[in-house]
Scaffold this active site. Structure first.
Site, PDB file in Angstrom:
ATOM      1  N   ASP A 210       9.390 -14.943  18.937  1.00 12.70           N
ATOM      2  CA  ASP A 210       9.936 -13.742  18.313  1.00 12.70           C
ATOM      3  C   ASP A 210      11.388 -13.897  17.892  1.00 12.70           C
ATOM      4  O   ASP A 210      11.771 -13.512  16.781  1.00 12.70           O
ATOM      5  CB  ASP A 210       9.830 -12.562  19.275  1.00 12.70           C
ATOM      6  CG  ASP A 210       8.427 -11.983  19.340  1.00 12.70           C
ATOM      7  OD1 ASP A 210       7.590 -12.365  18.512  1.00 12.70           O
ATOM      8  OD2 ASP A 210       8.172 -11.145  20.228  1.00 12.70           O
TER       9      ASP A 210
ATOM     10  N   ARG B 275       0.820  -1.211   0.000  1.00 15.28           N
ATOM     11  CA  ARG B 275       0.000   0.000   0.000  1.00 15.28           C
ATOM     12  C   ARG B 275       0.855   1.263   0.000  1.00 15.28           C
ATOM     13  O   ARG B 275       0.455   2.293  -0.566  1.00 15.28           O
ATOM     14  CB  ARG B 275      -0.939   0.005   1.213  1.00 15.28           C
ATOM     15  CG  ARG B 275      -2.064  -1.014   1.135  1.00 15.28           C
ATOM     16  CD  ARG B 275      -3.146  -0.726   2.164  1.00 15.28           C
ATOM     17  NE  ARG B 275      -2.637  -0.770   3.525  1.00 15.28           N
ATOM     18  CZ  ARG B 275      -2.567  -1.889   4.260  1.00 15.28           C
ATOM     19  NH1 ARG B 275      -2.965  -3.043   3.727  1.00 15.28           N
ATOM     20  NH2 ARG B 275      -2.106  -1.842   5.488  1.00 15.28           N
TER      21      ARG B 275
ATOM     22  N   HIS C  45       0.755 -12.283  18.616  1.00 15.85           N
ATOM     23  CA  HIS C  45       2.029 -12.062  19.282  1.00 15.85           C
ATOM     24  C   HIS C  45       2.658 -13.399  19.594  1.00 15.85           C
ATOM     25  O   HIS C  45       2.055 -14.464  19.418  1.00 15.85           O
ATOM     26  CB  HIS C  45       1.870 -11.212  20.540  1.00 15.85           C
ATOM     27  CG  HIS C  45       1.801  -9.737  20.255  1.00 15.85           C
ATOM     28  ND1 HIS C  45       2.854  -9.039  19.716  1.00 15.85           N
ATOM     29  CD2 HIS C  45       0.809  -8.838  20.430  1.00 15.85           C
ATOM     30  CE1 HIS C  45       2.520  -7.763  19.571  1.00 15.85           C
ATOM     31  NE2 HIS C  45       1.269  -7.618  19.987  1.00 15.85           N
TER      32      HIS C  45
ATOM     33  N   TYR D 250       1.726 -17.590  18.253  1.00 11.41           N
ATOM     34  CA  TYR D 250       2.409 -18.367  17.218  1.00 11.41           C
ATOM     35  C   TYR D 250       3.003 -19.658  17.796  1.00 11.41           C
ATOM     36  O   TYR D 250       2.911 -20.731  17.191  1.00 11.41           O
ATOM     37  CB  TYR D 250       3.523 -17.539  16.573  1.00 11.41           C
ATOM     38  CG  TYR D 250       3.113 -16.126  16.235  1.00 11.41           C
ATOM     39  CD1 TYR D 250       1.929 -15.857  15.555  1.00 11.41           C
ATOM     40  CD2 TYR D 250       3.899 -15.041  16.610  1.00 11.41           C
ATOM     41  CE1 TYR D 250       1.541 -14.566  15.257  1.00 11.41           C
ATOM     42  CE2 TYR D 250       3.527 -13.748  16.320  1.00 11.41           C
ATOM     43  CZ  TYR D 250       2.342 -13.504  15.645  1.00 11.41           C
ATOM     44  OH  TYR D 250       1.968 -12.216  15.364  1.00 11.41           O
TER      45      TYR D 250
END
Length: 389
Positions: free
Chosen positions: A170, A105, A140, A144
Site C-alpha cells: 500500500d 461511470r 489488498h 499484490y
C-alpha cells in the site's frame, strides 16, 4: 450535530508544494496516504467524500486524512459531479483510488476532467493497475505483494512467509510511487502545458521497490528460500537477537569494520569466521547466547553511538521517546494526537501540519467549497447535493 466550522484558506501551506491544488476523490489506504504527503508538503488538498463516509477510514484520529478539509458530495447527483468538475477546472492534480471504471461511470474519468482542464495531472491509485487480466478484481496489499515475488522471501520462517502489515504494498509500492508520478507529471505539465494520466499500480511499484532482490537474482546471489540470504536473516551478522527481558536487538554490521566493533563489544573475538558458512549456526548461537545475558536497555547503552549497527527493536508506543527520534522530532504532538512529522525535510520551505483529520465526512463542506470558489454552496446543501456535518 453540526461541528464548529474552521476557517479554510488556500495557500497557507509552508512546504515546497504551497500553491499546488489537489482534488482527492476519497478512497482508503494508499490514496489518502499520498494526499496526506501532498498536504504535509504544503499543497491545498480538498477531500471529496461520500455522505456518511465509508468503512475502514475516517474519524478524528485517522492520520491519513490530516491536512485537508472534508467535503461530502453525493456523486450520484449530476450537480455534485458538476461541482467536482468545477473544482478540477482550477486544480493541478486529481487523485482517485476507486476501482477501474468507477470514475468513468460517474462522469469524472480522465476524458471529462482533462477536457475541463487540459493541464490536469490525473493520478490513479490501484492494486492491479488500469489494465491486465486482474484489473477489475478486488485485492489488498498482501495479494499484490504476493504476486510480484516480494512476499515469497519475507520473514525468517522456513515454513511460510510473513507479511509486514501493509507497509510494502500500500505505502511502499503504492502511495510512494503515486506521489513520485504525480510530481514528475506536474513538473512536465508546467513545461508543456499538457496534463496526463498517472497509472500507479501497487504491483508495478512493489516490483520496482524490490529491484535489489532482482539484482541479486540476476547475479546468481539469491536463494529462493527464506532466511537463506544476506539481508533476510540467512547470515548471523544481520538478524534479530532476544535479550534477557524478552525484547530484541537489531544487528546489522555488514561491513567488516563495523562487524569488528560488534565482535569487540560482545567479547566474541574467538568466534568462528563470519564467512565460514559451515559454522554460521555456531556463530549465530554464540551471538544469541551473549545477547541473552543482558536486558535490551543494557545492550542499548553498550551500543549507543558506536558503529556496530545495533539498535533496539522498539514498539511504536516507545519509539517517539528514543533520544535520537525525540531530538529530531520525528514524531510530534498536534491537536492532541502524537503522530509522524512531515517528511522529508527542507532547508528553506519546511513543511508543517495544519488541519487535523476531519471528525466526520463533510465536516468542512461549506467552508471548503466556498474557499475553492464554488458558487451556490447554500443551494447545494439545501438540495442534499452536498452535506455539511
Amino acid at each position: 450535530m453540526t461541528q464548529e466550522q474552521p476557517r479554510i484558506e488556500l495557500g497557507q501551506g509552508t512546504g515546497p508544494l504551497r500553491g499546488v491544488k489537489v482534488v482527492e476523490l476519497a478512497g482508503i489506504g494508499p490514496g489518502p496516504h499520498a494526499c496526506m504527503i501532498l498536504a504535509d508538503l504544503g499543497a491545498d488538498v480538498i477531500r471529496v467524500e461520500r455522505p456518511g463516509g465509508q468503512p475502514l477510514t475516517g474519524g478524528p484520529t485517522d492520520l491519513l486524512n490530516r491536512g485537508r478539509p472534508s467535503v461530502a458530495l453525493d456523486l450520484k447527483q449530476p450537480r455534485a459531479v458538476a461541482t467536482v468538475l468545477d473544482l478540477v477546472a482550477d486544480a493541478d492534480l486529481l487523485v482517485e483510488g476507486l476501482r477501474p471504471g468507477t470514475t468513468e461511470r460517474l462522469g469524472l474519468g480522465p476524458e471529462e476532467c482533462l477536457a475541463r482542464n487540459p493541464r490536469l495531472v490525473y493520478g490513479r491509485m490501484t492494486g492491479w493497475g488500469q489494465t491486465g487480466p486482474l484489473a477489475r478484481s478486488a485485492g489488498h496489499d498482501m495479494n499484490y505483494v504476493a504476486l510480484t515475488g516480494a512476499l515469497f522471501g519475507m520473514g525468517q520462517d522456513k515454513a511460510r512467509p510473513h507479511f509486514p502489515a501493509n507497509l510494502v504494498g500500500d505505502f511502499g509500492g503504492g502511495s510512494t510511487y503515486l506521489v513520485i508520478g504525480l510530481l514528475a507529471a506536474l513538473l512536465e505539465s508546467r513545461l508543456s502545458g499538457r496534463g496526463q494520466v498517472v497509472d500507479a499500480a501497487i504491483v508495478d511499484g512493489t516490483a520496482h521497490l524490490n529491484a535489489m532482490t532482482s539484482a541479486f537474482a540476476a547475479g546468481g546471489q539469491l536463494r529462493e528460500e527464506r532466511g537463506a540470504n544476506l539481508l533476510d536473516g540467512g547470515m548471523p551478522f544481520y538478524d534479530l537477537y532476544e535479550t534477557s527481558d524478552g525484547r530484541h536487538m537489531s544487528v546489522g554490521p555488514l561491513e567488516p569494520q563495523f562487524y569488528a566493533v560488534l565482535v569487540e563489544l560482545l567479547g566474541l573475538q574467538d568466534a568462528p569466521d563470519r564467512y565460514d558458512l559451515a559454522r554460521s549456526e555456531e556463530l549465530r548461537a554464540r551471538i544469541a547466547a551473549v545477547f541473552a545475558t543482558r536486558t535490551q536497555a543494557e545492550w542499548t547503552q553498550v551500543f549507543d553511538g558506536t558503529d556496530a549497527c545495533v539498535a533496539p527493536v522498539l514498539p511504536l508506543s516507545e519509539a517517539p521517546d528514543h533520544p535520537h527520534v525525540a531530538a529530531r522530532e520525528v514524531f510530534v504532538d498536534h491537536e492532541g494526537v502524537r503522530q509522524p512529522a512531515p517528511a522529508p525535510r527542507f532547508s528553506r520551505t519546511p513543511a508543517s501540519l495544519s488541519l487535523p483529520p476531519a471528525p466526520t465526512a463533510g465536516a468542512h463542506t461549506r467552508a471548503a467549497l466556498a474557499a475553492w470558489g464554488i458558487a451556490g454552496v447554500d443551494g447545494l446543501l439545501e438540495d442534499g447535493v452536498a452535506v455539511q456535518t
